[in-house]
Motif scaffolding. Structure first.
Motif, PDB file in Angstrom:
ATOM      1  N   GLY A  49     -27.256 -17.356  -9.523  1.00 43.30           N
ATOM      2  CA  GLY A  49     -27.819 -18.165 -10.719  1.00 43.30           C
ATOM      3  C   GLY A  49     -29.222 -18.819 -10.423  1.00 43.30           C
ATOM      4  O   GLY A  49     -30.011 -18.564 -11.243  1.00 43.30           O
ATOM      5  N   LYS A  50     -29.486 -19.645  -9.474  1.00 45.56           N
ATOM      6  CA  LYS A  50     -30.698 -20.154  -9.193  1.00 45.56           C
ATOM      7  C   LYS A  50     -31.617 -18.898  -8.708  1.00 45.56           C
ATOM      8  O   LYS A  50     -32.877 -19.012  -9.208  1.00 45.56           O
ATOM      9  CB  LYS A  50     -30.509 -20.955  -7.911  1.00 45.56           C
ATOM     10  N   LEU A  51     -31.376 -17.771  -8.311  1.00 47.03           N
ATOM     11  CA  LEU A  51     -32.300 -16.604  -7.949  1.00 47.03           C
ATOM     12  C   LEU A  51     -32.659 -16.042  -9.071  1.00 47.03           C
ATOM     13  O   LEU A  51     -33.848 -15.677  -9.506  1.00 47.03           O
ATOM     14  CB  LEU A  51     -31.475 -15.794  -7.004  1.00 47.03           C
TER      15      LEU A  51
ATOM     16  N   ASP B 247     -19.076  -9.193 -11.231  1.00 45.97           N
ATOM     17  CA  ASP B 247     -17.514  -9.108 -11.096  1.00 45.97           C
ATOM     18  C   ASP B 247     -16.839 -10.072 -10.059  1.00 45.97           C
ATOM     19  O   ASP B 247     -15.556  -9.884 -10.136  1.00 45.97           O
ATOM     20  CB  ASP B 247     -17.444  -7.433 -10.378  1.00 45.97           C
ATOM     21  N   ASN B 248     -17.510 -10.663  -9.346  1.00 48.92           N
ATOM     22  CA  ASN B 248     -16.903 -11.582  -8.330  1.00 48.92           C
ATOM     23  C   ASN B 248     -17.115 -12.920  -8.549  1.00 48.92           C
ATOM     24  O   ASN B 248     -18.142 -13.265  -9.157  1.00 48.92           O
ATOM     25  CB  ASN B 248     -17.135 -11.053  -6.871  1.00 48.92           C
ATOM     26  N   ASP B 249     -16.807 -13.866  -7.664  1.00 50.49           N
ATOM     27  CA  ASP B 249     -16.811 -15.309  -7.724  1.00 50.49           C
ATOM     28  C   ASP B 249     -18.441 -15.673  -7.271  1.00 50.49           C
ATOM     29  O   ASP B 249     -18.918 -16.449  -7.987  1.00 50.49           O
ATOM     30  CB  ASP B 249     -16.070 -16.183  -6.636  1.00 50.49           C
ATOM     31  N   ASN B 250     -18.998 -14.940  -6.597  1.00 50.73           N
ATOM     32  CA  ASN B 250     -20.583 -15.136  -6.436  1.00 50.73           C
ATOM     33  C   ASN B 250     -21.441 -14.766  -7.383  1.00 50.73           C
ATOM     34  O   ASN B 250     -22.664 -14.980  -7.285  1.00 50.73           O
ATOM     35  CB  ASN B 250     -21.012 -14.452  -4.864  1.00 50.73           C
ATOM     36  N   ASP B 251     -20.807 -14.024  -8.452  1.00 44.23           N
ATOM     37  CA  ASP B 251     -21.687 -13.735  -9.499  1.00 44.23           C
ATOM     38  C   ASP B 251     -21.559 -14.578 -10.854  1.00 44.23           C
ATOM     39  O   ASP B 251     -22.168 -14.553 -11.773  1.00 44.23           O
ATOM     40  CB  ASP B 251     -21.081 -12.303 -10.187  1.00 44.23           C
ATOM     41  N   ALA B 252     -20.649 -15.550 -10.642  1.00 44.20           N
ATOM     42  CA  ALA B 252     -20.263 -16.500 -11.600  1.00 44.20           C
ATOM     43  C   ALA B 252     -21.379 -17.462 -12.072  1.00 44.20           C
ATOM     44  O   ALA B 252     -21.819 -17.637 -13.308  1.00 44.20           O
ATOM     45  CB  ALA B 252     -19.100 -17.309 -11.232  1.00 44.20           C
ATOM     46  N   SER B 253     -22.273 -17.966 -11.194  1.00 42.99           N
ATOM     47  CA  SER B 253     -23.427 -18.843 -11.530  1.00 42.99           C
ATOM     48  C   SER B 253     -24.650 -17.884 -12.262  1.00 42.99           C
ATOM     49  O   SER B 253     -25.148 -18.482 -12.972  1.00 42.99           O
ATOM     50  CB  SER B 253     -24.052 -19.425 -10.281  1.00 42.99           C
TER      51      SER B 253
ATOM     52  N   GLY C 106     -24.313 -13.293 -20.440  1.00 42.01           N
ATOM     53  CA  GLY C 106     -23.472 -13.158 -18.817  1.00 42.01           C
ATOM     54  C   GLY C 106     -22.352 -12.090 -19.486  1.00 42.01           C
ATOM     55  O   GLY C 106     -21.392 -12.424 -20.230  1.00 42.01           O
ATOM     56  N   ILE C 107     -22.127 -10.873 -18.541  1.00 41.35           N
ATOM     57  CA  ILE C 107     -21.108 -10.118 -18.790  1.00 41.35           C
ATOM     58  C   ILE C 107     -20.290  -9.619 -17.447  1.00 41.35           C
ATOM     59  O   ILE C 107     -20.842  -9.402 -16.363  1.00 41.35           O
ATOM     60  CB  ILE C 107     -21.706  -8.754 -19.417  1.00 41.35           C
ATOM     61  N   ALA C 108     -18.868  -9.777 -17.601  1.00 38.91           N
ATOM     62  CA  ALA C 108     -18.048  -9.549 -16.466  1.00 38.91           C
ATOM     63  C   ALA C 108     -17.502  -8.068 -16.775  1.00 38.91           C
ATOM     64  O   ALA C 108     -17.181  -7.707 -18.138  1.00 38.91           O
ATOM     65  CB  ALA C 108     -16.943 -10.683 -16.492  1.00 38.91           C
ATOM     66  N   VAL C 109     -17.396  -7.331 -15.759  1.00 39.52           N
ATOM     67  CA  VAL C 109     -16.842  -5.948 -15.790  1.00 39.52           C
ATOM     68  C   VAL C 109     -15.195  -6.603 -15.915  1.00 39.52           C
ATOM     69  O   VAL C 109     -14.653  -7.494 -15.656  1.00 39.52           O
ATOM     70  CB  VAL C 109     -16.844  -5.155 -14.610  1.00 39.52           C
ATOM     71  N   SER C 110     -14.360  -5.449 -16.463  1.00 41.61           N
ATOM     72  CA  SER C 110     -12.757  -5.726 -16.565  1.00 41.61           C
ATOM     73  C   SER C 110     -12.275  -5.916 -15.208  1.00 41.61           C
ATOM     74  O   SER C 110     -11.171  -6.500 -15.461  1.00 41.61           O
ATOM     75  CB  SER C 110     -12.126  -4.835 -17.688  1.00 41.61           C
ATOM     76  N   ASN C 111     -12.607  -5.400 -14.513  1.00 42.79           N
ATOM     77  CA  ASN C 111     -12.066  -5.428 -12.827  1.00 42.79           C
ATOM     78  C   ASN C 111     -12.596  -6.835 -12.319  1.00 42.79           C
ATOM     79  O   ASN C 111     -12.300  -6.987 -11.031  1.00 42.79           O
ATOM     80  CB  ASN C 111     -12.653  -4.323 -12.072  1.00 42.79           C
TER      81      ASN C 111
ATOM     82  N   SER D 297     -13.239 -11.026 -11.195  1.00 42.90           N
ATOM     83  CA  SER D 297     -12.366 -11.954 -10.823  1.00 42.90           C
ATOM     84  C   SER D 297     -12.150 -13.029 -11.733  1.00 42.90           C
ATOM     85  O   SER D 297     -13.147 -12.842 -12.771  1.00 42.90           O
ATOM     86  CB  SER D 297     -12.850 -12.797  -9.427  1.00 42.90           C
ATOM     87  N   GLU D 298     -11.271 -13.858 -12.082  1.00 41.65           N
ATOM     88  CA  GLU D 298     -11.018 -14.714 -13.096  1.00 41.65           C
ATOM     89  C   GLU D 298     -12.172 -15.750 -13.238  1.00 41.65           C
ATOM     90  O   GLU D 298     -12.738 -15.887 -14.253  1.00 41.65           O
ATOM     91  CB  GLU D 298      -9.766 -15.519 -12.950  1.00 41.65           C
ATOM     92  N   LYS D 299     -12.775 -16.054 -11.821  1.00 37.34           N
ATOM     93  CA  LYS D 299     -13.781 -17.145 -12.218  1.00 37.34           C
ATOM     94  C   LYS D 299     -14.984 -16.453 -12.927  1.00 37.34           C
ATOM     95  O   LYS D 299     -15.758 -17.026 -13.562  1.00 37.34           O
ATOM     96  CB  LYS D 299     -14.112 -17.297 -10.851  1.00 37.34           C
ATOM     97  N   ALA D 300     -15.326 -15.066 -12.666  1.00 39.70           N
ATOM     98  CA  ALA D 300     -16.309 -14.297 -13.165  1.00 39.70           C
ATOM     99  C   ALA D 300     -16.402 -14.269 -14.687  1.00 39.70           C
ATOM    100  O   ALA D 300     -16.911 -14.136 -15.275  1.00 39.70           O
ATOM    101  CB  ALA D 300     -16.640 -13.015 -12.382  1.00 39.70           C
ATOM    102  N   LYS D 301     -14.969 -13.820 -14.890  1.00 45.49           N
ATOM    103  CA  LYS D 301     -14.329 -13.603 -16.375  1.00 45.49           C
ATOM    104  C   LYS D 301     -14.723 -15.146 -17.186  1.00 45.49           C
ATOM    105  O   LYS D 301     -15.216 -15.022 -18.320  1.00 45.49           O
ATOM    106  CB  LYS D 301     -13.063 -13.191 -16.350  1.00 45.49           C
ATOM    107  N   ASP D 302     -14.204 -16.257 -16.456  1.00 45.93           N
ATOM    108  CA  ASP D 302     -14.379 -17.358 -17.200  1.00 45.93           C
ATOM    109  C   ASP D 302     -15.887 -17.795 -17.449  1.00 45.93           C
ATOM    110  O   ASP D 302     -16.251 -18.581 -18.350  1.00 45.93           O
ATOM    111  CB  ASP D 302     -13.781 -18.580 -16.410  1.00 45.93           C
ATOM    112  N   ALA D 303     -16.927 -17.353 -16.546  1.00 52.43           N
ATOM    113  CA  ALA D 303     -18.313 -17.779 -16.554  1.00 52.43           C
ATOM    114  C   ALA D 303     -18.990 -17.002 -17.523  1.00 52.43           C
ATOM    115  O   ALA D 303     -19.980 -17.049 -18.095  1.00 52.43           O
ATOM    116  CB  ALA D 303     -18.923 -17.687 -15.117  1.00 52.43           C
TER     117      ALA D 303
END
Length: 273
Positions: free
Chosen positions: A197-199, A219-225, A233-238, A240-246
């Protein structure tokens, strides 16, 4: 003015742009070329070091510098220059040694910006090395004199990863660093304050693009920020829950040409930025 003029589109690689076989679909490649031809700025942000991302860069051909090391650096492949980076303090080696003594079979990789030292090897580190085509460089982590960017704990055994996480929680100086689980197999020790996110914010600043004109996909927790900081912000359907929530939107999976789908929605005016 071209259709996507001034829009910055940033995607994660593994599990997002890349299919499970680590390839990029022809449909995604064609959509990216169209997006760029209409004035869009396309790039990726990955946990990989630049050397590990080069193979994808050669296929996708971003028209902007790329993010690497889970937010720890911005690399311009066109000039082969690191434009911006955050290094991890050498005090991290005390933490690594603490974990190593408690879990002697866990894989340990020390990442520089141009190479990886495979300090403690196991089946998971070997798969990582061969999948991304890295040279076999070995050294004890305490003997590495170069500046390094992050440390990876790597193991197919989830119990070892979970045990490492618990050890980090009890370690007295654990707050000196940041951490992310970027995959079931990888747990990363990062410089304090580093994130995708900061990047994204830093890259937009370098390119002179307003945050209001940014799209991020992951798609993953490290993408949430990154999904939180982007205008869309768009999450793919596969994901993680953290990414989807973000995310603001959930799209199709990485196996269903997710990037092409998003660009098509932009093109049709169903997604407005």
């Amino acid at each position: 003015m071209k259709k996507f003029e001034g829009v910055l589109f940033i995607t994660d690689l593994d599990g997002t742009l890349l299919k499970s076989d680590k390839t990029v679909s022809k449909k995604n490649i064609n959509a990216i070329e169209y997006f760029k031809s209409e004035g869009g700025i396309f790039t990726f942000v990955t946990g990989r070091i630049p050397g590990g991302a080069k193979i994808v860069y050669d296929v996708v051909k971003p028209n902007a510098p790329c993010g690497c090391i889970n937010g720890g650096g911005i690399y311009d492949f066109s000039t082969e220059q690191l434009l911006w980076s955050v290094n991890i303090p050498r005090d991290v080696l005390k933490l690594v040694e603490y974990i190593d003594n408690k879990i002697p079979d866990i894989g340990i990789e020390v990442n520089l910006y141009d190479k990886i030292y495979f300090c403690k090897q196991n089946d998971a580190t070997e798969k990582h090395r061969t999948d991304e085509g890295f040279e076999m460089l070995t050294a004890h982590y305490n003997d590495i004199e170069e500046t390094f960017s992050k440390v990876l704990l790597v193991d197919f055994n989830p119990e070892n990863i979970e045990k490492a996480i618990e050890l980090i929680k009890e370690y007295p100086d654990s707050d000196n660093f940041d951490y992310i689980r970027s995959d079931d197999v990888y747990f990363e020790i990062l410089p304090k304050g580093v994130s995708k996110g900061k990047l994204l914010i830093k890259l937009a600043e370098i390119l002179g693009i307003k945050i209001e004109k940014t799209i991020a996909v992951g798609d993953n927790d490290n993408d949430a920020s990154m999904l939180e900081e982007a205008q869309i912000g768009i999450a793919v359907s596969n994901a993680s829950e953290k990414a989807k929530d973000a995310a603001d939107i959930i799209t199709v999976s990485n196996e269903e040409d997710a990037i092409a789908k998003i660009i098509d929605e932009l093109d049709k005016g169903n997604l407005i930025i």
